[in-house]
Design an enzyme around this catalytic site. Structure first.
Site, short mmCIF file in Angstrom:
data_model
loop_
_atom_site.label_atom_id
_atom_site.label_comp_id
_atom_site.label_asym_id
_atom_site.label_seq_id
_atom_site.Cartn_x
_atom_site.Cartn_y
_atom_site.Cartn_z
N HIS A 25 48.66 43.20 45.73
CA HIS A 25 48.82 44.27 46.61
C HIS A 25 50.20 44.39 47.59
CE1 HIS A 25 44.41 43.98 46.61
NE2 HIS A 25 44.49 45.21 45.97
N ARG A 51 46.78 51.11 51.73
CA ARG A 51 46.29 49.92 52.37
C ARG A 51 47.09 49.01 52.98
NH1 ARG A 51 42.18 48.20 47.25
NH2 ARG A 51 43.98 48.46 45.98
N ASP A 217 36.11 51.07 40.37
CA ASP A 217 36.20 49.58 41.34
C ASP A 217 36.23 50.54 42.93
OD1 ASP A 217 37.36 47.80 43.18
OD2 ASP A 217 38.33 46.85 41.53
N GLU A 244 31.85 49.06 40.61
CA GLU A 244 32.12 47.46 41.39
C GLU A 244 32.46 47.63 42.62
OE1 GLU A 244 35.40 45.75 38.83
OE2 GLU A 244 36.19 44.73 40.47
N GLU A 272 34.48 39.45 43.66
CA GLU A 272 35.78 38.77 43.92
C GLU A 272 36.33 38.43 45.10
OE1 GLU A 272 37.53 42.94 42.66
OE2 GLU A 272 38.84 42.60 44.31
N ASP A 295 36.94 35.20 41.73
CA ASP A 295 38.51 35.19 41.44
C ASP A 295 38.81 33.57 41.53
OD1 ASP A 295 41.31 37.09 42.06
OD2 ASP A 295 41.34 34.79 42.27
N HIS A 322 37.64 37.95 38.11
CA HIS A 322 38.45 38.90 38.82
C HIS A 322 40.13 38.40 38.43
CE1 HIS A 322 41.24 40.30 42.50
NE2 HIS A 322 40.65 41.63 41.80
N GLU A 342 39.81 40.52 32.65
CA GLU A 342 40.23 41.58 33.31
C GLU A 342 41.70 41.50 33.23
OE1 GLU A 342 39.53 42.02 37.48
OE2 GLU A 342 41.04 43.89 37.71
C1 LIG Z 1 42.10 48.35 42.35
C2 LIG Z 1 41.27 47.70 43.34
O1 LIG Z 1 41.23 48.31 44.71
C3 LIG Z 1 41.81 46.21 43.82
O2 LIG Z 1 43.31 46.41 44.20
C4 LIG Z 1 41.90 45.36 42.68
C5 LIG Z 1 40.43 45.06 42.34
O3 LIG Z 1 39.67 45.06 43.00
C6 LIG Z 1 40.16 44.50 40.81
O4 LIG Z 1 41.31 44.50 40.15
O5 LIG Z 1 38.90 44.18 40.49
MG LIG Z 2 37.61 44.89 42.08
#
Ligand SMILES: C[C@H](O)[C@H](O)CC(=O)C(=O)O
Ligand SMILES: [Mg+2]
Length: 398
Positions: A25, A51, A217, A244, A272, A295, A322, A342
């Site tokens: 991020h 964010r 997401d 998600e 995650e 994750d 994740h 992913e």
């Molecule tokens: C896109 C989502 O807000 C976050 O940055 C990444 C994520 O939650 C994901 O890859 O799953």
């Molecule tokens: Mg996510």
């Protein structure tokens, strides 16, 4: 005592570095990942557009290095930055130095239970994960084996990926099996925001056709009522495949209700921001979701992911980790209940495939046509090296 031929652990070091990589991020302006994405902070208008405005990238990347007596170095990157570096140097290092690097279980157990009074989830488990991943990397490098081989070997020849990013239409052209969009508008933007979310999804459905997977997401941003309404409309009107992380990771009860309320055929996914076997057991025993998404850099590392994945397998729950680049690739290839992985699109557009943890890893493999052959993982440890040209900082020593 270490067996003949396997060096003991000499030293553990923790560094921080800024600018993308494991703290994905932490990107520059104009990146899709910081463009009006729905979050739990979006109820405050001043934190809605970005964010980074509420500090999503405040920690930066943590690098853990573990050096053996013969000079071999294992390393890993995750999030956690300076406070995690403190925990690694001042608290966790003692459980590794002088030890046999094969003692992964005992080392994990001592790291977790010695920090339990201030840890259990979040930052502390990120730090433990970083150490655990660096230890597996070291072990692989000492043995000359890829991590996936140490985990029992590949159960298929290649990984298949879906892509996360604002352009599933481009992801389709690039050969991915699906595209996961960030949700842009949360409950604070009312009915108008809900209509906009559906319109964006419908527009993407019209671009990708009926059969391409589309997922949403929601990054913990919704309440149960909003999530239920979104789930029904997105499934009925746009053929959504999964919703998600719709709710707060602490609200297991709301997840269980969402899974009951969601239309049959729509998958509910989360995890995650969950950690350890106990957190995931709660998600699974309370029937909160269809897919768990640990994750590996945050849930406790590979040593803990083995336990999480085995429990999921025994419950018939799919585990799709994740992000986390090579750290999840080496795991997913060894598991039947992880049939795909992913890929987080870190190109700002995102219109090109770039390595997920760019620029921190050298030799980081990327999917080609949405796939990665197991031979791309055939190097010792996690098969990557640290980019030492980056301005690394070691804030603490011991
Ligand atoms: C896109 C989502 O807000 C976050 O940055 C990444 C994520 O939650 C994901 O890859 O799953
Ligand atoms: Mg996510």
């Amino acid at each position: 005592m270490a067996a003949a031929g396997l060096s003991k652990i000499k030293h553990v070091r923790a560094f921080t570095v800024r600018g993308g990589g494991a703290d994905y991020h932490d990107q520059g302006e104009g990146h899709w990942i910081d463009n009006h994405i729905a979050t739990p902070m979006a109820r405050y208008p001043e934190y809605r557009q970005s964010r980074q405005s509420f500090g999503i990238n405040v920690l930066g990347t943590l690098i853990v290095e573990i050096e053996a007596e013969d000079g071999t170095i294992g390393f890993a990157v995750t999030t956690g930055g300076e406070p995690a570096a403190f925990i690694v140097e001042k608290h966790l290092a003692r459980f590794l130095e002088g030890r046999d690097p094969r003692e992964v279980e005992k080392i994990w157990d001592q790291m977790y239970f010695s920090t339990q009074y201030y840890g259990r989830k979040g930052l502390v488990v990120n730090a433990i994960s970083g150490v655990d991943l660096a230890l597996w990397d070291l072990l692989g490098k000492l043995r000359g084996e890829p991590v996936y081989q140490m985990l029992g070997g590949a159960v298929r020849d290649e990984l298949q990926f879906y892509a996360t990013g604002a352009r599933p239409d481009v992801a389709k052209e690039l050969g991915f099996i699906g595209g996961k969009l960030p949700l842009h508008h949360g409950p604070a933007e009312g009915l108008e925001g809900l209509h906009k979310n559906i319109a964006e999804l419908a527009e993407m459905r019209s671009r990708v056709g009926d059969d391409f997977w589309l997922m949403l997401d929601c990054w913990m941003s919704l309440d149960l009522d909003y999530a239920t309404r979104l789930a029904h409309r997105a499934y009925d009107e746009c053929g959504l495949k999964w919703i998600e992380e719709a709710l707060s990771p602490d609200d297991y009860w709301a997840y269980a209700a969402l899974k009951k309320n969601a239309p049959k055929g729509l998958l509910v996914t989360t995890g995650e921001h969950e950690a350890t076997r106990w957190g995931f057991r709660m998600l699974m025993d309370m029937e909160c979701c269809d897919i768990i998404q640990p994750d590996v850099g945050w849930c406790g590392g590979v040593t803990e992911l083995i336990k999480i994945a085995n429990y999921a397998d025994s419950k018939g729950v799919m585990m799709i980790p994740h992000g986390s680049s090579v750290y999840s690739y080496h795991f997913v290839i060894t598991r039947h209940n992880s049939p795909f992985a992913e890929f987080l699109m870190m190109h700002p557009g995102p219109t090109e495939v770039v390595p997920m943890f760019h620029p921190q890893l050298i030799g980081e493999p990327v999917p080609v046509n949405g796939r990665l052959h197991v031979s791309a993982l055939d190097k010792p440890g996690f098969g990557v090296e640290l980019n030492r040209e980056l301005p690394m900082h070691r804030p603490y020593t011991h």
